[in-house]
Design a protein around this motif. Sequence first.
Motif, PDB file in Angstrom:
ATOM      1  N   MET A   1      40.818  73.981  16.520  1.00  0.00           N
ATOM      2  CA  MET A   1      40.969  74.294  17.951  1.00  0.00           C
ATOM      3  C   MET A   1      39.645  74.777  18.534  1.00  0.00           C
ATOM      4  O   MET A   1      38.883  75.484  17.874  1.00  0.00           O
ATOM      5  CB  MET A   1      42.035  75.376  18.132  1.00  0.00           C
ATOM      6  CG  MET A   1      42.261  75.813  19.568  1.00  0.00           C
ATOM      7  SD  MET A   1      43.689  76.919  19.699  1.00  0.00           S
ATOM      8  CE  MET A   1      43.377  77.649  21.287  1.00  0.00           C
ATOM      9  N   TYR A   2      39.382  74.386  19.741  1.00  0.00           N
ATOM     10  CA  TYR A   2      38.185  74.835  20.451  1.00  0.00           C
ATOM     11  C   TYR A   2      38.184  76.364  20.527  1.00  0.00           C
ATOM     12  O   TYR A   2      39.244  76.989  20.640  1.00  0.00           O
ATOM     13  CB  TYR A   2      38.196  74.230  21.851  1.00  0.00           C
ATOM     14  CG  TYR A   2      36.824  74.050  22.457  1.00  0.00           C
ATOM     15  CD1 TYR A   2      35.963  73.063  21.981  1.00  0.00           C
ATOM     16  CD2 TYR A   2      36.392  74.868  23.493  1.00  0.00           C
ATOM     17  CE1 TYR A   2      34.709  72.896  22.539  1.00  0.00           C
ATOM     18  CE2 TYR A   2      35.147  74.704  24.059  1.00  0.00           C
ATOM     19  CZ  TYR A   2      34.312  73.724  23.578  1.00  0.00           C
ATOM     20  OH  TYR A   2      33.065  73.553  24.138  1.00  0.00           O
ATOM     21  N   ASP A   3      37.017  76.989  20.470  1.00  0.00           N
ATOM     22  CA  ASP A   3      36.927  78.450  20.451  1.00  0.00           C
ATOM     23  C   ASP A   3      37.110  79.018  21.860  1.00  0.00           C
ATOM     24  O   ASP A   3      36.170  79.527  22.480  1.00  0.00           O
ATOM     25  CB  ASP A   3      35.590  78.893  19.867  1.00  0.00           C
ATOM     26  CG  ASP A   3      35.493  80.409  19.715  1.00  0.00           C
ATOM     27  OD1 ASP A   3      36.542  81.085  19.774  1.00  0.00           O
ATOM     28  OD2 ASP A   3      34.360  80.910  19.566  1.00  0.00           O
ATOM     29  N   VAL A   4      38.340  78.922  22.335  1.00  0.00           N
ATOM     30  CA  VAL A   4      38.634  79.372  23.697  1.00  0.00           C
ATOM     31  C   VAL A   4      38.355  80.866  23.853  1.00  0.00           C
ATOM     32  O   VAL A   4      37.754  81.305  24.840  1.00  0.00           O
ATOM     33  CB  VAL A   4      40.094  79.052  24.068  1.00  0.00           C
ATOM     34  CG1 VAL A   4      40.455  79.655  25.427  1.00  0.00           C
ATOM     35  CG2 VAL A   4      40.321  77.543  24.079  1.00  0.00           C
ATOM     36  N   LYS A   5      38.781  81.648  22.877  1.00  0.00           N
ATOM     37  CA  LYS A   5      38.639  83.108  23.003  1.00  0.00           C
ATOM     38  C   LYS A   5      37.172  83.525  23.045  1.00  0.00           C
ATOM     39  O   LYS A   5      36.766  84.345  23.873  1.00  0.00           O
ATOM     40  CB  LYS A   5      39.370  83.796  21.848  1.00  0.00           C
ATOM     41  CG  LYS A   5      40.882  83.583  21.899  1.00  0.00           C
ATOM     42  CD  LYS A   5      41.615  84.339  20.811  1.00  0.00           C
ATOM     43  CE  LYS A   5      43.123  84.120  20.936  1.00  0.00           C
ATOM     44  NZ  LYS A   5      43.900  84.900  19.956  1.00  0.00           N
ATOM     45  N   GLY A   6      36.371  82.936  22.148  1.00  0.00           N
ATOM     46  CA  GLY A   6      34.946  83.261  22.140  1.00  0.00           C
ATOM     47  C   GLY A   6      34.274  82.844  23.441  1.00  0.00           C
ATOM     48  O   GLY A   6      33.460  83.597  24.004  1.00  0.00           O
ATOM     49  N   ASN A   7      34.609  81.656  23.922  1.00  0.00           N
ATOM     50  CA  ASN A   7      34.013  81.171  25.168  1.00  0.00           C
ATOM     51  C   ASN A   7      34.427  82.026  26.360  1.00  0.00           C
ATOM     52  O   ASN A   7      33.619  82.306  27.253  1.00  0.00           O
ATOM     53  CB  ASN A   7      34.438  79.719  25.421  1.00  0.00           C
ATOM     54  CG  ASN A   7      33.870  78.772  24.388  1.00  0.00           C
ATOM     55  OD1 ASN A   7      32.815  79.017  23.825  1.00  0.00           O
ATOM     56  ND2 ASN A   7      34.582  77.692  24.116  1.00  0.00           N
ATOM     57  N   LEU A   8      35.701  82.437  26.360  1.00  0.00           N
ATOM     58  CA  LEU A   8      36.192  83.264  27.458  1.00  0.00           C
ATOM     59  C   LEU A   8      35.410  84.571  27.550  1.00  0.00           C
ATOM     60  O   LEU A   8      34.958  84.974  28.628  1.00  0.00           O
ATOM     61  CB  LEU A   8      37.683  83.555  27.262  1.00  0.00           C
ATOM     62  CG  LEU A   8      38.315  84.492  28.293  1.00  0.00           C
ATOM     63  CD1 LEU A   8      38.368  83.836  29.668  1.00  0.00           C
ATOM     64  CD2 LEU A   8      39.723  84.905  27.853  1.00  0.00           C
ATOM     65  N   HIS A   9      35.222  85.222  26.409  1.00  0.00           N
ATOM     66  CA  HIS A   9      34.502  86.502  26.426  1.00  0.00           C
ATOM     67  C   HIS A   9      33.030  86.320  26.793  1.00  0.00           C
ATOM     68  O   HIS A   9      32.440  87.177  27.458  1.00  0.00           O
ATOM     69  CB  HIS A   9      34.658  87.210  25.080  1.00  0.00           C
ATOM     70  CG  HIS A   9      36.036  87.757  24.865  1.00  0.00           C
ATOM     71  ND1 HIS A   9      36.562  88.788  25.625  1.00  0.00           N
ATOM     72  CD2 HIS A   9      37.029  87.389  24.011  1.00  0.00           C
ATOM     73  CE1 HIS A   9      37.794  89.052  25.223  1.00  0.00           C
ATOM     74  NE2 HIS A   9      38.103  88.213  24.256  1.00  0.00           N
ATOM     75  N   LYS A  10      32.469  85.193  26.406  1.00  0.00           N
ATOM     76  CA  LYS A  10      31.072  84.905  26.780  1.00  0.00           C
ATOM     77  C   LYS A  10      30.942  84.778  28.298  1.00  0.00           C
ATOM     78  O   LYS A  10      30.035  85.354  28.908  1.00  0.00           O
ATOM     79  CB  LYS A  10      30.616  83.614  26.095  1.00  0.00           C
ATOM     80  CG  LYS A  10      29.182  83.231  26.396  1.00  0.00           C
ATOM     81  CD  LYS A  10      28.813  81.938  25.670  1.00  0.00           C
ATOM     82  CE  LYS A  10      27.388  81.505  26.035  1.00  0.00           C
ATOM     83  NZ  LYS A  10      27.027  80.207  25.403  1.00  0.00           N
ATOM     84  N   VAL A  11      31.872  84.025  28.906  1.00  0.00           N
ATOM     85  CA  VAL A  11      31.833  83.838  30.366  1.00  0.00           C
ATOM     86  C   VAL A  11      32.123  85.161  31.081  1.00  0.00           C
ATOM     87  O   VAL A  11      31.400  85.552  32.010  1.00  0.00           O
ATOM     88  CB  VAL A  11      32.839  82.757  30.809  1.00  0.00           C
ATOM     89  CG1 VAL A  11      32.982  82.742  32.331  1.00  0.00           C
ATOM     90  CG2 VAL A  11      32.397  81.384  30.315  1.00  0.00           C
ATOM     91  N   LEU A  12      33.164  85.863  30.659  1.00  0.00           N
ATOM     92  CA  LEU A  12      33.518  87.128  31.314  1.00  0.00           C
ATOM     93  C   LEU A  12      32.380  88.138  31.240  1.00  0.00           C
ATOM     94  O   LEU A  12      32.175  88.921  32.165  1.00  0.00           O
ATOM     95  CB  LEU A  12      34.783  87.715  30.685  1.00  0.00           C
ATOM     96  CG  LEU A  12      36.093  86.965  30.972  1.00  0.00           C
ATOM     97  CD1 LEU A  12      37.245  87.584  30.193  1.00  0.00           C
ATOM     98  CD2 LEU A  12      36.413  86.936  32.466  1.00  0.00           C
ATOM     99  N   GLY A  13      31.630  88.081  30.143  1.00  0.00           N
ATOM    100  CA  GLY A  13      30.503  88.990  29.985  1.00  0.00           C
ATOM    101  C   GLY A  13      29.372  88.736  30.964  1.00  0.00           C
ATOM    102  O   GLY A  13      28.512  89.594  31.168  1.00  0.00           O
ATOM    103  N   GLN A  14      29.383  87.553  31.577  1.00  0.00           N
ATOM    104  CA  GLN A  14      28.335  87.193  32.538  1.00  0.00           C
ATOM    105  C   GLN A  14      28.763  87.403  33.987  1.00  0.00           C
ATOM    106  O   GLN A  14      27.968  87.204  34.901  1.00  0.00           O
ATOM    107  CB  GLN A  14      27.933  85.728  32.332  1.00  0.00           C
ATOM    108  CG  GLN A  14      27.323  85.450  30.961  1.00  0.00           C
ATOM    109  CD  GLN A  14      27.129  83.973  30.705  1.00  0.00           C
ATOM    110  OE1 GLN A  14      27.748  83.130  31.329  1.00  0.00           O
ATOM    111  NE2 GLN A  14      26.238  83.661  29.767  1.00  0.00           N
ATOM    112  N   LEU A  15      30.023  87.783  34.197  1.00  0.00           N
ATOM    113  CA  LEU A  15      30.519  87.945  35.559  1.00  0.00           C
ATOM    114  C   LEU A  15      30.379  89.403  36.004  1.00  0.00           C
ATOM    115  O   LEU A  15      30.890  90.298  35.342  1.00  0.00           O
ATOM    116  CB  LEU A  15      31.991  87.532  35.663  1.00  0.00           C
ATOM    117  CG  LEU A  15      32.335  86.088  35.293  1.00  0.00           C
ATOM    118  CD1 LEU A  15      33.809  85.813  35.567  1.00  0.00           C
ATOM    119  CD2 LEU A  15      31.457  85.091  36.036  1.00  0.00           C
ATOM    120  N   PRO A  16      29.705  89.631  37.118  1.00  0.00           N
ATOM    121  CA  PRO A  16      29.588  91.007  37.612  1.00  0.00           C
ATOM    122  C   PRO A  16      30.908  91.504  38.164  1.00  0.00           C
ATOM    123  O   PRO A  16      31.840  90.725  38.424  1.00  0.00           O
ATOM    124  CB  PRO A  16      28.532  90.893  38.725  1.00  0.00           C
ATOM    125  CG  PRO A  16      28.559  89.472  39.155  1.00  0.00           C
ATOM    126  CD  PRO A  16      28.976  88.665  37.964  1.00  0.00           C
TER     127      PRO A  16
END
Length: 223
Positions: A1-16
């Motif tokens: 499965m694609y690493d949805v959880k890891g990607n989600l946290h990466k994106v959220l970490g970039q959102l102010p």
Amino acid sequence: MYDVKGNLHKVLGQLPEGVRLVAISKYHPEEYIMAAYEEGQRVFGESHEQELRQKVTVLPKDIEWHFIGHLQTNKVKYIAPYINMVEAVDSLKLLREINKQAAKHNRVVDVLLELHIAEEATKYGLTLDACRELLDCGEWREMKHVRICGLMMMASFTDDREQIAREFQTAADFFDEVKARYFADDDAFRERSWGMSDDYPIAIAHGSTMVRIGTMLFGPRIY
């Protein structure tokens, strides 16, 4: 499965603070949505009424569903019972239909007015003048079952970052004009939905409050 959880946290970490993520889940399976849901994501975007209806029946009821694609008026009745926001209202006719169908379910549906700023003929949306005309006519003020919460747009699909920045800035300036002219006393009118996987950092720099990201979270679409 694609690493949805890891990607989600990466994106959220970039959102102010003050910028929300709409996870674009169209063409992606329920298990990908659940992976993001389990990490706390609640806002998901779909653009096909039949696919959305199927997902709504099997996924958690506290998901906030956004309709992000071009919505035909004859499809509104199918999503009116549960849609939280229609992000791409591009005509008074569509606004009327959303109000009519939401009334049947005693609901108020949030909407964004879609702007056509990009230099591509294939994009939907209102020109700035057409948006002014829609708001000037005032009919929307009598609609009790829709709530205009802001504006949305898509930048041109181009590698020219300066052009993308100009388009986002045009949208941001127009938002300020519309807010002051029509919604000065309306706290609900606050959303600026622009920015996708390829350009969301630029969008955030130009006032976006809501970014629509799919590929970065879920990988290539599964048709």
